[in-house]
Design a protein around this motif. Structure first.
Motif, mmCIF file in Angstrom:
data_model
loop_
_atom_site.group_PDB
_atom_site.id
_atom_site.type_symbol
_atom_site.label_atom_id
_atom_site.label_comp_id
_atom_site.label_asym_id
_atom_site.label_seq_id
_atom_site.Cartn_x
_atom_site.Cartn_y
_atom_site.Cartn_z
ATOM 1 N N ILE A 199 0.807 -1.209 0.000
ATOM 2 C CA ILE A 199 0.000 0.000 0.000
ATOM 3 C C ILE A 199 0.849 1.273 0.000
ATOM 4 C CG2 ILE A 199 -2.002 -1.072 1.061
ATOM 5 C CD1 ILE A 199 -1.158 0.455 3.652
ATOM 6 N N LEU A 200 2.078 1.166 0.435
ATOM 7 C CA LEU A 200 2.938 2.339 0.512
ATOM 8 C C LEU A 200 3.132 2.942 -0.871
ATOM 9 C CD1 LEU A 200 4.513 4.016 2.560
ATOM 10 C CD2 LEU A 200 6.499 2.615 2.068
ATOM 11 N N ASN A 201 2.744 4.182 -1.029
ATOM 12 C CA ASN A 201 2.867 4.961 -2.273
ATOM 13 C C ASN A 201 2.032 4.409 -3.431
ATOM 14 O OD1 ASN A 201 4.721 6.756 -1.074
ATOM 15 N ND2 ASN A 201 6.363 5.302 -1.441
ATOM 16 N N ASN A 202 1.020 3.616 -3.148
ATOM 17 C CA ASN A 202 0.187 3.045 -4.202
ATOM 18 C C ASN A 202 -1.254 3.538 -4.170
ATOM 19 O OD1 ASN A 202 2.024 1.516 -5.651
ATOM 20 N ND2 ASN A 202 1.880 -0.200 -4.240
ATOM 21 N N SER A 262 -5.928 2.788 1.202
ATOM 22 C CA SER A 262 -4.493 3.070 1.353
ATOM 23 C C SER A 262 -4.159 4.104 2.427
ATOM 24 C CB SER A 262 -3.908 3.510 0.012
ATOM 25 O OG SER A 262 -4.604 4.634 -0.468
ATOM 26 N N ILE A 263 -5.103 4.437 3.295
ATOM 27 C CA ILE A 263 -4.831 5.437 4.336
ATOM 28 C C ILE A 263 -3.710 4.982 5.275
ATOM 29 C CG2 ILE A 263 -6.644 4.594 5.880
ATOM 30 C CD1 ILE A 263 -7.069 7.566 6.674
ATOM 31 N N TYR A 264 -3.564 3.682 5.467
ATOM 32 C CA TYR A 264 -2.560 3.174 6.416
ATOM 33 C C TYR A 264 -1.127 3.476 5.974
ATOM 34 C CZ TYR A 264 -0.578 0.181 10.006
ATOM 35 O OH TYR A 264 0.125 -0.286 11.093
ATOM 36 N N GLN A 265 -0.932 3.829 4.701
ATOM 37 C CA GLN A 265 0.417 4.187 4.266
ATOM 38 C C GLN A 265 0.973 5.350 5.097
ATOM 39 O OE1 GLN A 265 0.901 5.870 0.320
ATOM 40 N NE2 GLN A 265 -1.136 6.771 0.408
ATOM 41 N N TYR A 266 0.100 6.236 5.570
ATOM 42 C CA TYR A 266 0.558 7.370 6.377
ATOM 43 C C TYR A 266 0.996 6.929 7.767
ATOM 44 C CZ TYR A 266 -1.352 9.910 2.500
ATOM 45 O OH TYR A 266 -1.611 10.362 1.234
ATOM 46 N N ALA A 267 0.454 5.832 8.266
ATOM 47 C CA ALA A 267 0.925 5.268 9.534
ATOM 48 C C ALA A 267 2.323 4.676 9.363
ATOM 49 C CB ALA A 267 -0.043 4.189 10.023
ATOM 50 N N LEU A 268 2.577 4.114 8.188
ATOM 51 C CA LEU A 268 3.889 3.513 7.929
ATOM 52 C C LEU A 268 4.998 4.559 7.836
ATOM 53 C CD1 LEU A 268 2.910 0.823 5.265
ATOM 54 C CD2 LEU A 268 3.291 0.492 7.715
ATOM 55 N N ILE A 269 4.683 5.741 7.328
ATOM 56 C CA ILE A 269 5.723 6.761 7.134
ATOM 57 C C ILE A 269 5.716 7.845 8.214
ATOM 58 C CG2 ILE A 269 5.988 6.391 4.671
ATOM 59 C CD1 ILE A 269 4.164 8.747 4.140
ATOM 60 N N PRO A 309 -6.345 4.409 10.716
ATOM 61 C CA PRO A 309 -6.886 3.049 10.687
ATOM 62 C C PRO A 309 -6.302 2.265 9.518
ATOM 63 C CG PRO A 309 -8.482 4.600 9.807
ATOM 64 C CD PRO A 309 -7.301 5.406 10.285
ATOM 65 N N LEU A 310 -6.518 0.954 9.496
ATOM 66 C CA LEU A 310 -6.032 0.128 8.390
ATOM 67 C C LEU A 310 -6.715 0.496 7.074
ATOM 68 C CD1 LEU A 310 -5.767 -3.319 10.156
ATOM 69 C CD2 LEU A 310 -3.888 -2.025 9.139
ATOM 70 N N TYR A 311 -7.989 0.814 7.148
ATOM 71 C CA TYR A 311 -8.745 1.252 5.976
ATOM 72 C C TYR A 311 -10.011 1.937 6.470
ATOM 73 C CZ TYR A 311 -11.731 -2.828 6.774
ATOM 74 O OH TYR A 311 -12.573 -3.750 7.320
ATOM 75 N N ILE A 312 -10.708 2.593 5.563
ATOM 76 C CA ILE A 312 -11.954 3.268 5.918
ATOM 77 C C ILE A 312 -13.033 2.867 4.925
ATOM 78 C CG2 ILE A 312 -13.147 5.498 6.029
ATOM 79 C CD1 ILE A 312 -10.581 6.704 7.141
ATOM 80 N N VAL A 313 -14.167 2.441 5.462
ATOM 81 C CA VAL A 313 -15.373 2.228 4.673
ATOM 82 C C VAL A 313 -16.501 2.911 5.426
ATOM 83 C CG1 VAL A 313 -17.044 0.531 3.847
ATOM 84 C CG2 VAL A 313 -14.611 0.052 3.650
ATOM 85 N N LYS A 357 -4.277 -6.961 11.052
ATOM 86 C CA LYS A 357 -3.662 -6.249 12.163
ATOM 87 C C LYS A 357 -2.642 -5.265 11.599
ATOM 88 C CE LYS A 357 -0.282 -9.805 12.732
ATOM 89 N NZ LYS A 357 0.600 -10.581 13.396
ATOM 90 N N ARG A 358 -2.209 -4.362 12.422
ATOM 91 C CA ARG A 358 -1.219 -3.366 11.994
ATOM 92 C C ARG A 358 0.061 -4.063 11.554
ATOM 93 N NH1 ARG A 358 -2.181 1.967 13.026
ATOM 94 N NH2 ARG A 358 -4.194 2.326 13.958
ATOM 95 N N PHE A 359 0.760 -3.442 10.608
ATOM 96 C CA PHE A 359 1.975 -4.050 10.072
ATOM 97 C C PHE A 359 3.013 -2.970 9.834
ATOM 98 C CE2 PHE A 359 -1.212 -3.370 6.807
ATOM 99 C CZ PHE A 359 -0.542 -2.635 5.843
ATOM 100 N N SER A 360 4.226 -3.401 9.508
ATOM 101 C CA SER A 360 5.359 -2.483 9.331
ATOM 102 C C SER A 360 5.678 -2.294 7.850
ATOM 103 C CB SER A 360 6.588 -3.039 10.050
ATOM 104 O OG SER A 360 7.000 -4.232 9.407
#
Length: 156
Positions: free
Chosen positions: A22-25, A77-84, A93-97, A141-144
């Protein structure tokens, strides 16, 4: 969004997060979801906009691509911001619906027209839909970043 549509959107998001980096995608994933929706006769446009996240009373802005279905946010892809942004990763969150957390707001700038999107082959979309239909409800679950890098790149 009715319960069946919400479950489908949740399944699509979980499938994408589980399978693809998901990072940068974000633009590619939102195009993917739009094109999956077309095959399902659903209008889930890809949107270019701004993500506003409240951090300690201040808003941080992030350029972002996401989808909208019946006026509701679908963001894989919102979780990409948690990764960076590790110091504020708990805010994403991992995703939003459908329901966005109170500290997150979306601003829509424009729709990403189909002509400007990455195009997926019909066979690839059909294969993904078959996988989504049989996709068991996996508890994510959350990931790195390193976990994300081990996933399949959506452009192959």
């Amino acid at each position: 969004m009715d319960l069946q549509e919400k479950e489908l959107m949740n399944t699509i998001c979980k499938y994408c997060i589980n399978k693809y980096q998901i990072l940068n995608n974000a633009p590619i994933l939102s195009s993917f979801i739009y094109q999956l929706g077309k095959k399902l006769d659903l209008d889930i446009p890809s949107i270019r906009g701004v993500l506003n996240v409240e951090v300690n009373g201040y808003k941080r802005l992030f350029a972002h691509c996401f989808n909208v279905y019946n006026g509701q946010i679908v963001d894989t892809s919102i979780y990409q911001y948690a990764l960076i942004n590790k110091s504020i990763k708990h805010l994403f969150p991992l995703y939003i619906v459908e329901i966005t957390p109170s500290h997150i707001e979306y601003s829509i700038n424009s729709e990403v027209k189909y002509e400007c999107q990455f195009k997926f082959k019909d066979e690839y979309l059909s294969k993904a839909l078959n996988e989504i239909r049989t996709f068991n409800n996996i508890d994510l679950k959350r990931f790195s970043i390193s976990d994300d890098c081990k996933k399949e790149n959506i452009i192959y």
